[in-house]
Design a protein around this motif. Structure first.
Motif, PDB file in Angstrom:
ATOM      1  N   MET A   1       0.767  -1.271  -0.050  1.00 57.03           N
ATOM      2  CA  MET A   1      -0.162  -0.097  -0.118  1.00 57.03           C
ATOM      3  C   MET A   1       1.000   1.251  -0.131  1.00 57.03           C
ATOM      4  O   MET A   1       0.363   2.415   0.128  1.00 57.03           O
ATOM      5  CB  MET A   1      -0.933   0.051   1.249  1.00 57.03           C
ATOM      6  N   ASN A   2       2.176   1.120  -0.247  1.00 59.01           N
ATOM      7  CA  ASN A   2       3.183   2.171  -0.243  1.00 59.01           C
ATOM      8  C   ASN A   2       3.277   2.892   1.073  1.00 59.01           C
ATOM      9  O   ASN A   2       3.446   4.155   1.102  1.00 59.01           O
ATOM     10  CB  ASN A   2       2.993   3.051  -1.445  1.00 59.01           C
ATOM     11  N   ILE A   3       2.991   2.166   2.217  1.00 64.94           N
ATOM     12  CA  ILE A   3       3.174   2.605   3.312  1.00 64.94           C
ATOM     13  C   ILE A   3       4.630   2.203   3.841  1.00 64.94           C
ATOM     14  O   ILE A   3       4.691   0.992   4.136  1.00 64.94           O
ATOM     15  CB  ILE A   3       2.156   2.344   4.515  1.00 64.94           C
ATOM     16  N   ARG A   4       5.334   3.348   4.247  1.00 58.53           N
ATOM     17  CA  ARG A   4       7.077   2.941   4.522  1.00 58.53           C
ATOM     18  C   ARG A   4       7.149   2.880   5.879  1.00 58.53           C
ATOM     19  O   ARG A   4       8.050   3.531   6.317  1.00 58.53           O
ATOM     20  CB  ARG A   4       7.803   3.865   3.544  1.00 58.53           C
ATOM     21  N   LEU A   5       6.368   2.584   6.593  1.00 52.27           N
ATOM     22  CA  LEU A   5       6.552   2.499   8.027  1.00 52.27           C
ATOM     23  C   LEU A   5       7.704   1.886   8.671  1.00 52.27           C
ATOM     24  O   LEU A   5       8.626   2.460   9.623  1.00 52.27           O
ATOM     25  CB  LEU A   5       5.399   1.954   8.952  1.00 52.27           C
ATOM     26  N   LYS A   6       8.274   0.696   7.904  1.00 46.76           N
ATOM     27  CA  LYS A   6       9.172  -0.019   8.367  1.00 46.76           C
ATOM     28  C   LYS A   6      10.654   0.838   8.008  1.00 46.76           C
ATOM     29  O   LYS A   6      11.564   0.618   8.845  1.00 46.76           O
ATOM     30  CB  LYS A   6       9.336  -1.249   7.525  1.00 46.76           C
ATOM     31  N   GLU A   7      10.562   1.747   7.226  1.00 48.52           N
ATOM     32  CA  GLU A   7      11.923   2.396   6.981  1.00 48.52           C
ATOM     33  C   GLU A   7      12.204   3.527   8.102  1.00 48.52           C
ATOM     34  O   GLU A   7      13.126   4.221   8.232  1.00 48.52           O
ATOM     35  CB  GLU A   7      11.697   3.268   5.624  1.00 48.52           C
TER      36      GLU A   7
ATOM     37  N   ILE B   1      10.247   3.070  11.767  1.00 48.41           N
ATOM     38  CA  ILE B   1      10.140   2.539  12.776  1.00 48.41           C
ATOM     39  C   ILE B   1      10.870   1.351  12.748  1.00 48.41           C
ATOM     40  O   ILE B   1      10.343   0.612  12.128  1.00 48.41           O
ATOM     41  CB  ILE B   1       8.581   2.382  13.270  1.00 48.41           C
ATOM     42  N   SER B   2      11.927   0.983  13.516  1.00 50.10           N
ATOM     43  CA  SER B   2      12.539  -0.073  13.552  1.00 50.10           C
ATOM     44  C   SER B   2      11.794  -1.498  13.708  1.00 50.10           C
ATOM     45  O   SER B   2      11.989  -2.550  12.987  1.00 50.10           O
ATOM     46  CB  SER B   2      13.906  -0.155  14.442  1.00 50.10           C
ATOM     47  N   GLN B   3      10.862  -1.442  14.481  1.00 51.82           N
ATOM     48  CA  GLN B   3      10.064  -2.680  14.611  1.00 51.82           C
ATOM     49  C   GLN B   3       8.572  -2.216  14.726  1.00 51.82           C
ATOM     50  O   GLN B   3       7.883  -1.602  15.598  1.00 51.82           O
ATOM     51  CB  GLN B   3      10.273  -3.095  16.179  1.00 51.82           C
TER      52      GLN B   3
ATOM     53  N   CYS C   1       2.398   7.561  18.206  1.00 53.99           N
ATOM     54  CA  CYS C   1       3.692   7.082  18.717  1.00 53.99           C
ATOM     55  C   CYS C   1       4.215   7.179  20.100  1.00 53.99           C
ATOM     56  O   CYS C   1       3.764   8.402  20.799  1.00 53.99           O
ATOM     57  CB  CYS C   1       4.510   7.517  17.581  1.00 53.99           C
ATOM     58  N   ASP C   2       5.339   6.699  20.337  1.00 52.42           N
ATOM     59  CA  ASP C   2       5.952   7.069  21.546  1.00 52.42           C
ATOM     60  C   ASP C   2       6.540   8.298  21.584  1.00 52.42           C
ATOM     61  O   ASP C   2       6.852   8.691  20.365  1.00 52.42           O
ATOM     62  CB  ASP C   2       7.165   5.850  21.937  1.00 52.42           C
ATOM     63  N   SER C   3       6.689   9.040  22.670  1.00 51.97           N
ATOM     64  CA  SER C   3       7.249  10.225  22.605  1.00 51.97           C
ATOM     65  C   SER C   3       8.742  10.493  21.999  1.00 51.97           C
ATOM     66  O   SER C   3       9.088  11.406  21.401  1.00 51.97           O
ATOM     67  CB  SER C   3       7.342  10.778  23.951  1.00 51.97           C
ATOM     68  N   ARG C   4       9.495   9.297  22.137  1.00 54.40           N
ATOM     69  CA  ARG C   4      10.891   9.216  21.582  1.00 54.40           C
ATOM     70  C   ARG C   4      10.785   9.373  20.192  1.00 54.40           C
ATOM     71  O   ARG C   4      11.739  10.107  19.454  1.00 54.40           O
ATOM     72  CB  ARG C   4      11.615   8.110  22.003  1.00 54.40           C
ATOM     73  N   ILE C   5       9.900   8.772  19.520  1.00 59.85           N
ATOM     74  CA  ILE C   5       9.655   8.811  17.972  1.00 59.85           C
ATOM     75  C   ILE C   5       9.339  10.306  17.752  1.00 59.85           C
ATOM     76  O   ILE C   5       9.802  10.586  16.536  1.00 59.85           O
ATOM     77  CB  ILE C   5       8.938   7.664  17.440  1.00 59.85           C
ATOM     78  N   LEU C   6       8.327  10.721  18.553  1.00 58.66           N
ATOM     79  CA  LEU C   6       7.815  12.057  18.109  1.00 58.66           C
ATOM     80  C   LEU C   6       9.002  13.160  18.322  1.00 58.66           C
ATOM     81  O   LEU C   6       8.769  14.016  17.372  1.00 58.66           O
ATOM     82  CB  LEU C   6       6.721  12.308  19.084  1.00 58.66           C
ATOM     83  N   LYS C   7       9.902  12.863  18.997  1.00 62.08           N
ATOM     84  CA  LYS C   7      10.960  14.006  19.256  1.00 62.08           C
ATOM     85  C   LYS C   7      11.864  13.853  18.019  1.00 62.08           C
ATOM     86  O   LYS C   7      12.241  15.087  17.610  1.00 62.08           O
ATOM     87  CB  LYS C   7      11.621  13.563  20.401  1.00 62.08           C
ATOM     88  N   THR C   8      11.959  12.578  17.398  1.00 62.89           N
ATOM     89  CA  THR C   8      13.264  12.303  16.440  1.00 62.89           C
ATOM     90  C   THR C   8      12.692  12.091  14.931  1.00 62.89           C
ATOM     91  O   THR C   8      13.420  12.445  14.032  1.00 62.89           O
ATOM     92  CB  THR C   8      14.237  11.362  16.904  1.00 62.89           C
TER      93      THR C   8
END
Length: 115
Positions: free
Chosen positions: A8-14, A16-18, A45-52
């Protein structure tokens, strides 16, 4: 799950590592519940992901949601959930076996220094 997202061209894996981690599964379950707005999804998403990586996550969620891809994603999540239950059951069984094995032997104090 990753393959269904990629189709579906959703590139979440690139980004978010897991994707089977806490943030990834929250996003996937929200997508399956009908949410498509990347700006709404990213806030799960977790706050750490949101920050970076907030902007990258938003960009990665701009895909082509389609019936076939969503069905495949739903099937993958259902299988993932099933296997998580099976793993938990095996862990319980293993714990019981270990308790039985160790109950026959005296408890050893590994912190005690030999004489």
């Amino acid at each position: 799950m990753q393959k269904a997202l990629t189709t579906m061209n959703i590139r979440l894996k690139e980004v978010i590592s897991q994707i089977h981690g806490a943030s990834g599964l929250k996003l996937i379950r929200a997508i399956l519940a009908g949410e498509r707005d990347p700006k709404v999804l990213v806030e799960m998403c977790d706050s750490r992901i949101l920050k970076t990586k907030k902007d990258l996550v938003i960009k990665s969620l701009k895909g082509h949601y389609n019936e076939a891809g969503l069905f495949a994603l739903e099937q993958a999540v259902t299988c993932y959930d099933f296997y998580q239950v099976q793993i938990a059951r095996w862990d319980e069984q293993l714990e019981e076996v270990l308790k039985k094995i160790s109950s026959d032997k005296p408890i050893q104090d590994y912190n005690k220094k030999p004489r």
